[in-house]
Design an enzyme around this catalytic site. Structure first.
Site, mmCIF file in Angstrom:
data_model
loop_
_atom_site.group_PDB
_atom_site.id
_atom_site.type_symbol
_atom_site.label_atom_id
_atom_site.label_comp_id
_atom_site.label_asym_id
_atom_site.label_seq_id
_atom_site.Cartn_x
_atom_site.Cartn_y
_atom_site.Cartn_z
ATOM 1 N N HIS A 1 23.941 -20.928 19.306
ATOM 2 C CA HIS A 1 24.695 -20.252 18.581
ATOM 3 C C HIS A 1 25.249 -21.398 17.229
ATOM 4 C CE1 HIS A 1 25.107 -17.179 21.338
ATOM 5 N NE2 HIS A 1 25.701 -16.411 20.488
ATOM 6 N N LYS B 1 31.566 -21.297 17.222
ATOM 7 C CA LYS B 1 31.591 -20.782 18.083
ATOM 8 C C LYS B 1 32.704 -21.340 19.173
ATOM 9 C CE LYS B 1 29.307 -17.743 21.584
ATOM 10 N NZ LYS B 1 30.279 -16.887 21.563
HETATM 11 P P1 NAP Z 1 35.409 -15.898 13.096
HETATM 12 O O1 NAP Z 1 34.698 -15.719 11.769
HETATM 13 O O2 NAP Z 1 36.124 -17.180 13.478
HETATM 14 O O3 NAP Z 1 36.594 -14.614 13.131
HETATM 15 C C1 NAP Z 1 37.637 -14.412 14.024
HETATM 16 C C2 NAP Z 1 38.764 -13.891 13.170
HETATM 17 O O4 NAP Z 1 39.906 -13.750 14.134
HETATM 18 C C3 NAP Z 1 39.231 -14.881 12.033
HETATM 19 O O5 NAP Z 1 39.676 -13.850 11.131
HETATM 20 C C4 NAP Z 1 40.503 -15.227 12.628
HETATM 21 O O6 NAP Z 1 41.563 -15.717 11.416
HETATM 22 C C5 NAP Z 1 41.112 -14.402 13.396
HETATM 23 N N1 NAP Z 1 42.075 -15.025 14.464
HETATM 24 C C6 NAP Z 1 42.165 -16.195 15.191
HETATM 25 N N2 NAP Z 1 43.039 -16.412 15.769
HETATM 26 C C7 NAP Z 1 43.735 -15.138 15.732
HETATM 27 C C8 NAP Z 1 45.008 -14.545 16.422
HETATM 28 N N3 NAP Z 1 45.630 -15.561 16.881
HETATM 29 N N4 NAP Z 1 45.502 -13.320 15.926
HETATM 30 C C9 NAP Z 1 44.601 -12.645 15.241
HETATM 31 N N5 NAP Z 1 43.691 -13.019 14.544
HETATM 32 C C10 NAP Z 1 43.245 -14.036 14.869
HETATM 33 O O7 NAP Z 1 34.704 -15.300 14.339
HETATM 34 P P2 NAP Z 1 33.397 -14.156 14.450
HETATM 35 O O8 NAP Z 1 32.036 -15.119 14.347
HETATM 36 O O9 NAP Z 1 33.628 -13.411 13.586
HETATM 37 O O10 NAP Z 1 33.682 -13.860 16.072
HETATM 38 C C11 NAP Z 1 34.747 -13.013 16.359
HETATM 39 C C12 NAP Z 1 34.509 -12.885 17.724
HETATM 40 O O11 NAP Z 1 33.248 -11.854 18.071
HETATM 41 C C13 NAP Z 1 34.399 -14.028 18.719
HETATM 42 O O12 NAP Z 1 34.766 -13.742 20.008
HETATM 43 C C14 NAP Z 1 32.565 -13.989 18.704
HETATM 44 O O13 NAP Z 1 32.134 -14.817 20.023
HETATM 45 C C15 NAP Z 1 32.528 -12.743 18.913
HETATM 46 N N6 NAP Z 1 31.186 -12.055 18.502
HETATM 47 C C16 NAP Z 1 30.832 -11.179 19.052
HETATM 48 C C17 NAP Z 1 29.446 -10.438 18.989
HETATM 49 C C18 NAP Z 1 28.977 -9.218 19.593
HETATM 50 O O14 NAP Z 1 27.969 -8.519 19.305
HETATM 51 N N7 NAP Z 1 29.760 -8.767 20.601
HETATM 52 C C19 NAP Z 1 28.548 -11.094 17.904
HETATM 53 C C20 NAP Z 1 29.380 -12.308 17.234
HETATM 54 C C21 NAP Z 1 30.396 -12.716 17.569
HETATM 55 P P3 NAP Z 1 41.492 -17.242 10.876
HETATM 56 O O15 NAP Z 1 40.326 -17.488 10.229
HETATM 57 O O16 NAP Z 1 42.863 -17.127 10.272
HETATM 58 O O17 NAP Z 1 41.674 -17.901 12.044
#
Ligand code: NAP
Length: 267
Positions: A156, A160
Site C-alpha cells: 500500500h 496508510k
Molecule cells: P485519508 O485520505 O487519510 O482520509 C481520511 C479522512 O478522514 C481525511 O479526510 C481525514 O481528515 C479524516 N479524519 C481523520 N481523523 C478524523 C477524525 N478524528 N474525525 C473525522 N474525520 C477524520 O485516507 P483514505 O485513503 O481516504 O482512507 C480512508 C479509510 O478507508 C482508511 O481506513 C483506509 O484504510 C480505508 N480504505 C478502504 C478501502 C476499501 O475498499 N474499503 C480502500 C482504500 C482505503 P484530515 O485530512 O483532516 O486528517
C-alpha cells in the site's frame, strides 16, 4: 429505485472525495450532509474541490449531523477510532452504515453485529470494495484447500495507518476457514532481524509493504513441492473501489443484518 439519502464522513480524504463524486453522480443517491472533524457550520461547496456541490451542510460531529439531517445511509471513510464512533452513532439514529474504514478490531465487529441484531438494522463493513480484490480473496480461499503453505504480501501507499491491511486480515480469515492448520517455515527458524517473517496468522505469514506511488495491491503466494501459485490484485486508483460502495449502499437498504466483507453480498 427509491432515492437514498447519504451522509459521507471523511469527504476530503482520498476515498471520501471519490465517494462524494459517486454519490453526486448517481441519480438515485442524494448527498444530504458531510462529517468533517475540521469544519462545522459551512457548506461543502465552501471547501476546495467541492465548489459545484450545493446544499450539503458540513458538521464536525456525527451526532450533531444526525440531529439536524434526515438520512438513510452513512458512508464512513475515516480512521478506525472515529469510524467506530461514527458507525455506532449512526446505528443509534437508525441510519445504516456502509463502512470502508479499515482497522476495526474483532471486538469492534462483534459489538457492531450485536447492535445490528438488537435493532434489526443493516450495516455493511467492507475492508475492500474492489470487486477484483473480492475475487482475489475467493480464489485464494479455493486454492487454500489444496495448498496450505501460504504467504500474503500486501502493498500500500505510505500514508496508510493500519498494518496489516484489512484486506490481508480478511483474506487470512477466509483462508483459515478451509486451510489445514500448519505452522509454516522451519520449526527452528529464527529471525535475526525482528519482523523478518512478517505477522503470524495461525501459522501463515502476512507481510506489509509501504511505498509512495502504490495504491492498494495484494498477492497471495501458495507453495508446494515443485510448484507455486500466485494470485494478485492491483487497484491503480481509488475509483476502483466505487462500484463496490454503490452496491453496498443499495444492498444495505434491503438487508436488516450485519455484513462483514463485500463477498457476502455479491452473487
Ligand atoms: P485519508 O485520505 O487519510 O482520509 C481520511 C479522512 O478522514 C481525511 O479526510 C481525514 O481528515 C479524516 N479524519 C481523520 N481523523 C478524523 C477524525 N478524528 N474525525 C473525522 N474525520 C477524520 O485516507 P483514505 O485513503 O481516504 O482512507 C480512508 C479509510 O478507508 C482508511 O481506513 C483506509 O484504510 C480505508 N480504505 C478502504 C478501502 C476499501 O475498499 N474499503 C480502500 C482504500 C482505503 P484530515 O485530512 O483532516 O486528517
Amino acid at each position: 429505485m427509491d432515492n437514498i439519502r447519504i451522509i459521507i464522513a471523511g469527504p476530503r480524504g482520498r476515498m471520501g472525495s471519490e465517494a462524494v463524486k459517486l454519490v453526486t453522480d448517481t441519480q438515485h443517491f442524494t448527498l444530504v450532509s458531510a462529517v468533517d472533524h475540521k469544519f462545522d457550520g459551512i457548506m461543502l461547496s465552501d471547501l476546495e474541490g467541492f465548489h459545484s456541490i450545493h446544499n450539503v451542510p458540513v458538521y464536525n460531529d456525527i451526532e450533531k449531523c444526525l440531529q439536524n439531517v434526515e438520512a438513510d445511509v452513512l458512508i464512513d471513510l475515516t480512521t478506525p477510532e472515529v469510524g467506530m464512533y461514527h458507525t455506532k452513532t449512526a446505528l443509534s439514529y437508525n441510519v445504516r452504515p456502509v463502512v470502508g474504514t479499515t482497522g476495526f478490531t474483532k471486538t469492534d465487529l462483534e459489538e457492531l453485529e450485536g447492535i445490528c441484531n438488537e435493532k434489526d438494522l443493516g450495516c455493511i463493513i467492507a475492508p475492500n470494495f474492489a470487486i477484483g480484490a473480492i475475487l482475489m480473496m475467493k480464489f485464494s480461499q479455493m486454492a487454500a484447500k489444496y495448498f496450505n503453505d501460504i504467504e500474503i504480501i500486501e502493498l500500500h501507499h505510505d500514508k496508510k495507518l493500519d498494518a496489516p491491511s484489512g484486506t490481508a486480515v480478511k483474506t487470512a480469515e477466509m483462508i483459515s476457514a478451509v486451510r489445514e492448520k500448519k505452522q509454516q517455515g522451519h520449526p527452528n527458524e529464527k529471525e535475526t532481524i525482528n519482523g523478518a517473517r512478517g505477522a503470524d496468522f495461525e501459522g501463515m505469514h502476512i507481510h506489509s509493504v509501504r511505498l509512495p506511488g502504490l495504491i492498494a495491491h495484494q498477492q497471495v503466494l501458495f507453495g508446494a513441492d515443485g510448484q507455486s501459485l500466485t494470485i494478485r490484485h492491483d487497484s491503480y486508483n481509488r475509483s476502483s473501489f466505487m462500484s463496490g460502495v454503490k452496491v453496498a449502499v443499495e444492498t444495505v437498504m434491503k438487508q436488516n443484518k450485519f455484513v462483514y466483507g463485500l463477498e457476502n453480498i455479491l452473487d
